[in-house]
Design a protein around this motif. Structure first.
Motif, PDB file in Angstrom:
ATOM      1  N   LEU A   7      30.849 -41.727  44.831  1.00 42.47           N
ATOM      2  CA  LEU A   7      31.160 -42.786  43.882  1.00 42.47           C
ATOM      3  C   LEU A   7      30.544 -42.497  42.525  1.00 42.47           C
ATOM      4  O   LEU A   7      31.173 -42.678  41.483  1.00 42.47           O
ATOM      5  N   ARG A   8      29.300 -42.030  42.508  1.00 41.48           N
ATOM      6  CA  ARG A   8      28.646 -41.700  41.247  1.00 41.48           C
ATOM      7  C   ARG A   8      29.354 -40.547  40.554  1.00 41.48           C
ATOM      8  O   ARG A   8      29.518 -40.544  39.340  1.00 41.48           O
ATOM      9  N   ALA A   9      29.770 -39.557  41.312  1.00 42.48           N
ATOM     10  CA  ALA A   9      30.472 -38.407  40.731  1.00 42.48           C
ATOM     11  C   ALA A   9      31.809 -38.841  40.137  1.00 42.48           C
ATOM     12  O   ALA A   9      32.181 -38.417  39.039  1.00 42.48           O
ATOM     13  N   VAL A  10      32.525 -39.689  40.855  1.00 44.57           N
ATOM     14  CA  VAL A  10      33.799 -40.195  40.349  1.00 44.57           C
ATOM     15  C   VAL A  10      33.561 -41.027  39.089  1.00 44.57           C
ATOM     16  O   VAL A  10      34.293 -40.901  38.101  1.00 44.57           O
ATOM     17  N   ALA A  11      32.538 -41.861  39.089  1.00 44.38           N
ATOM     18  CA  ALA A  11      32.221 -42.686  37.921  1.00 44.38           C
ATOM     19  C   ALA A  11      31.871 -41.810  36.727  1.00 44.38           C
ATOM     20  O   ALA A  11      32.342 -42.042  35.611  1.00 44.38           O
ATOM     21  N   ALA A  12      31.067 -40.804  36.939  1.00 47.38           N
ATOM     22  CA  ALA A  12      30.668 -39.909  35.846  1.00 47.38           C
ATOM     23  C   ALA A  12      31.872 -39.155  35.305  1.00 47.38           C
ATOM     24  O   ALA A  12      32.046 -39.020  34.092  1.00 47.38           O
ATOM     25  N   ALA A  13      32.731 -38.666  36.195  1.00 53.30           N
ATOM     26  CA  ALA A  13      33.920 -37.932  35.756  1.00 53.30           C
ATOM     27  C   ALA A  13      34.865 -38.853  34.989  1.00 53.30           C
ATOM     28  O   ALA A  13      35.411 -38.475  33.948  1.00 53.30           O
ATOM     29  N   SER A  14      35.050 -40.060  35.476  1.00 55.07           N
ATOM     30  CA  SER A  14      35.932 -41.012  34.801  1.00 55.07           C
ATOM     31  C   SER A  14      35.372 -41.391  33.434  1.00 55.07           C
ATOM     32  O   SER A  14      36.108 -41.449  32.449  1.00 55.07           O
ATOM     33  N   ALA A  15      34.080 -41.636  33.370  1.00 54.02           N
ATOM     34  CA  ALA A  15      33.460 -41.987  32.095  1.00 54.02           C
ATOM     35  C   ALA A  15      33.558 -40.815  31.120  1.00 54.02           C
ATOM     36  O   ALA A  15      33.802 -41.015  29.929  1.00 54.02           O
ATOM     37  N   ALA A  16      33.396 -39.603  31.604  1.00 51.76           N
ATOM     38  CA  ALA A  16      33.514 -38.428  30.733  1.00 51.76           C
ATOM     39  C   ALA A  16      34.925 -38.306  30.176  1.00 51.76           C
ATOM     40  O   ALA A  16      35.108 -37.980  29.001  1.00 51.76           O
ATOM     41  N   SER A 120      29.747 -32.829  14.784  1.00 53.72           N
ATOM     42  CA  SER A 120      29.406 -33.219  16.158  1.00 53.72           C
ATOM     43  C   SER A 120      28.691 -34.563  16.120  1.00 53.72           C
ATOM     44  O   SER A 120      27.769 -34.764  15.324  1.00 53.72           O
ATOM     45  N   VAL A 121      29.157 -35.481  16.981  1.00 54.17           N
ATOM     46  CA  VAL A 121      28.598 -36.827  17.045  1.00 54.17           C
ATOM     47  C   VAL A 121      28.245 -37.123  18.502  1.00 54.17           C
ATOM     48  O   VAL A 121      29.076 -36.928  19.394  1.00 54.17           O
ATOM     49  N   GLU A 122      27.022 -37.573  18.738  1.00 58.47           N
ATOM     50  CA  GLU A 122      26.630 -38.005  20.081  1.00 58.47           C
ATOM     51  C   GLU A 122      27.043 -39.464  20.234  1.00 58.47           C
ATOM     52  O   GLU A 122      26.583 -40.332  19.494  1.00 58.47           O
ATOM     53  N   VAL A 123      27.944 -39.706  21.191  1.00 57.71           N
ATOM     54  CA  VAL A 123      28.520 -41.040  21.388  1.00 57.71           C
ATOM     55  C   VAL A 123      28.119 -41.569  22.758  1.00 57.71           C
ATOM     56  O   VAL A 123      28.234 -40.861  23.758  1.00 57.71           O
ATOM     57  N   SER A 124      27.669 -42.815  22.774  1.00 57.84           N
ATOM     58  CA  SER A 124      27.357 -43.494  24.034  1.00 57.84           C
ATOM     59  C   SER A 124      28.366 -44.618  24.229  1.00 57.84           C
ATOM     60  O   SER A 124      28.738 -45.300  23.271  1.00 57.84           O
ATOM     61  N   ILE A 125      28.800 -44.771  25.493  1.00 57.20           N
ATOM     62  CA  ILE A 125      29.796 -45.798  25.806  1.00 57.20           C
ATOM     63  C   ILE A 125      29.386 -46.600  27.026  1.00 57.20           C
ATOM     64  O   ILE A 125      28.537 -46.171  27.817  1.00 57.20           O
ATOM     65  N   GLU A 126      30.040 -47.743  27.161  1.00 54.34           N
ATOM     66  CA  GLU A 126      29.984 -48.549  28.377  1.00 54.34           C
ATOM     67  C   GLU A 126      31.418 -48.846  28.767  1.00 54.34           C
ATOM     68  O   GLU A 126      32.271 -49.051  27.899  1.00 54.34           O
ATOM     69  N   THR A 127      31.687 -48.858  30.073  1.00 56.47           N
ATOM     70  CA  THR A 127      33.032 -49.194  30.540  1.00 56.47           C
ATOM     71  C   THR A 127      32.957 -49.706  31.966  1.00 56.47           C
ATOM     72  O   THR A 127      31.980 -49.454  32.674  1.00 56.47           O
ATOM     73  N   LYS A 128      33.984 -50.427  32.373  1.00 63.03           N
ATOM     74  CA  LYS A 128      34.124 -50.854  33.763  1.00 63.03           C
ATOM     75  C   LYS A 128      35.187 -49.979  34.391  1.00 63.03           C
ATOM     76  O   LYS A 128      36.264 -49.812  33.828  1.00 63.03           O
ATOM     77  N   LEU A 129      34.868 -49.396  35.523  1.00 59.38           N
ATOM     78  CA  LEU A 129      35.805 -48.535  36.232  1.00 59.38           C
ATOM     79  C   LEU A 129      36.298 -49.230  37.492  1.00 59.38           C
ATOM     80  O   LEU A 129      35.506 -49.859  38.202  1.00 59.38           O
ATOM     81  N   PRO A 130      37.582 -49.124  37.778  1.00 57.54           N
ATOM     82  CA  PRO A 130      38.133 -49.772  38.970  1.00 57.54           C
ATOM     83  C   PRO A 130      37.433 -49.266  40.241  1.00 57.54           C
ATOM     84  O   PRO A 130      37.204 -48.067  40.393  1.00 57.54           O
ATOM     85  N   GLY A 131      37.091 -50.192  41.090  1.00 54.39           N
ATOM     86  CA  GLY A 131      36.500 -49.845  42.379  1.00 54.39           C
ATOM     87  C   GLY A 131      35.017 -49.528  42.337  1.00 54.39           C
ATOM     88  O   GLY A 131      34.411 -49.244  43.368  1.00 54.39           O
ATOM     89  N   ILE A 132      34.421 -49.557  41.153  1.00 54.63           N
ATOM     90  CA  ILE A 132      32.990 -49.282  41.028  1.00 54.63           C
ATOM     91  C   ILE A 132      32.337 -50.508  40.407  1.00 54.63           C
ATOM     92  O   ILE A 132      32.698 -50.917  39.305  1.00 54.63           O
ATOM     93  N   PRO A 133      31.384 -51.100  41.114  1.00 55.77           N
ATOM     94  CA  PRO A 133      30.768 -52.325  40.598  1.00 55.77           C
ATOM     95  C   PRO A 133      29.911 -52.072  39.356  1.00 55.77           C
ATOM     96  O   PRO A 133      29.329 -51.007  39.189  1.00 55.77           O
ATOM     97  N   GLY A 134      29.875 -53.065  38.493  1.00 54.29           N
ATOM     98  CA  GLY A 134      29.017 -53.002  37.319  1.00 54.29           C
ATOM     99  C   GLY A 134      29.617 -52.214  36.169  1.00 54.29           C
ATOM    100  O   GLY A 134      30.740 -51.729  36.232  1.00 54.29           O
ATOM    101  N   ILE A 135      28.827 -52.111  35.134  1.00 53.43           N
ATOM    102  CA  ILE A 135      29.240 -51.383  33.942  1.00 53.43           C
ATOM    103  C   ILE A 135      28.690 -49.968  34.027  1.00 53.43           C
ATOM    104  O   ILE A 135      27.509 -49.759  34.309  1.00 53.43           O
ATOM    105  N   GLN A 136      29.559 -49.002  33.779  1.00 57.07           N
ATOM    106  CA  GLN A 136      29.165 -47.598  33.787  1.00 57.07           C
ATOM    107  C   GLN A 136      28.843 -47.171  32.358  1.00 57.07           C
ATOM    108  O   GLN A 136      29.494 -47.601  31.416  1.00 57.07           O
TER     109      GLN A 136
END
Length: 161
Positions: A7-16, A120-136
């Motif tokens: 789940l963490r790997a999927v969340a990280a890949a989706s967020a990326a 080059s810009v370092e960007v931080s984001i927050e998002t909600k991913l389907p099937g993963i609780p909380g904000i990633q």
């Protein structure tokens, strides 16, 4: 345990994937109309000097994007890009993002000549991913194209190249 890692790997890949697309501008024209005022950036300190150095222009643009101030962020786009995308279209693109930008920090630049730079810009984001609780949350570095036109640095979105 394996499920949690997966789940963490999927969340990280989706967020990326979302992060890699987060600086792209709208690909299609939307209906023409006046952009909505967000009021989110009232009192936001950005330079009023269009001739400010590129580092300042990049930093100020990202402050406006994070505040979702489409009207002011729009002025940082190249004049040519602004002939093909209306303020209303840009406002809609900014309002309908699936990610929430939380920071954008200038890292460095590589210039092909005195008027063309990749920043080059370092960007931080927050998002909600389907099937993963909380904000990633995710942070990554993106590259943006900036052009100096008549002494002013402007951002050229990826879909305009």
């Amino acid at each position: 345990m394996i499920e949690s890692r997966m789940l963490r790997a999927v969340a990280a890949a989706s967020a990326a994937m979302l992060l890699s697309a987060c600086a792209s501008a709208p690909a299609q024209k939307a209906e023409v109309g006046a952009p909505a005022a967000t009021g989110a950036s009232v009192g936001l300190a950005v330079s009023e000097d269009p001739g400010a150095p590129i580092e300042r222009r990049v930093t100020d643009r990202w402050k406006l994007l994070i505040a979702r101030d489409a009207a002011r962020a729009y002025t940082y786009l190249t004049p040519g890009y602004r002939t093909t995308t209306t303020p209303a279209q840009y406002d809609e693109w900014l309002r309908t993002r699936q990610v929430k930008w939380t920071s954008g920090k200038y890292v460095d630049r590589h210039c092909a000549d005195a008027t063309t730079c990749t920043v080059s810009v370092e960007v931080s984001i927050e998002t909600k991913l389907p099937g993963i609780p909380g904000i990633q949350q995710s942070t990554g570095v993106i590259d943006e194209q900036w052009l100096q036109i008549e002494g002013v640095w402007y951002h050229l979105p990826k879909n305009a190249r």
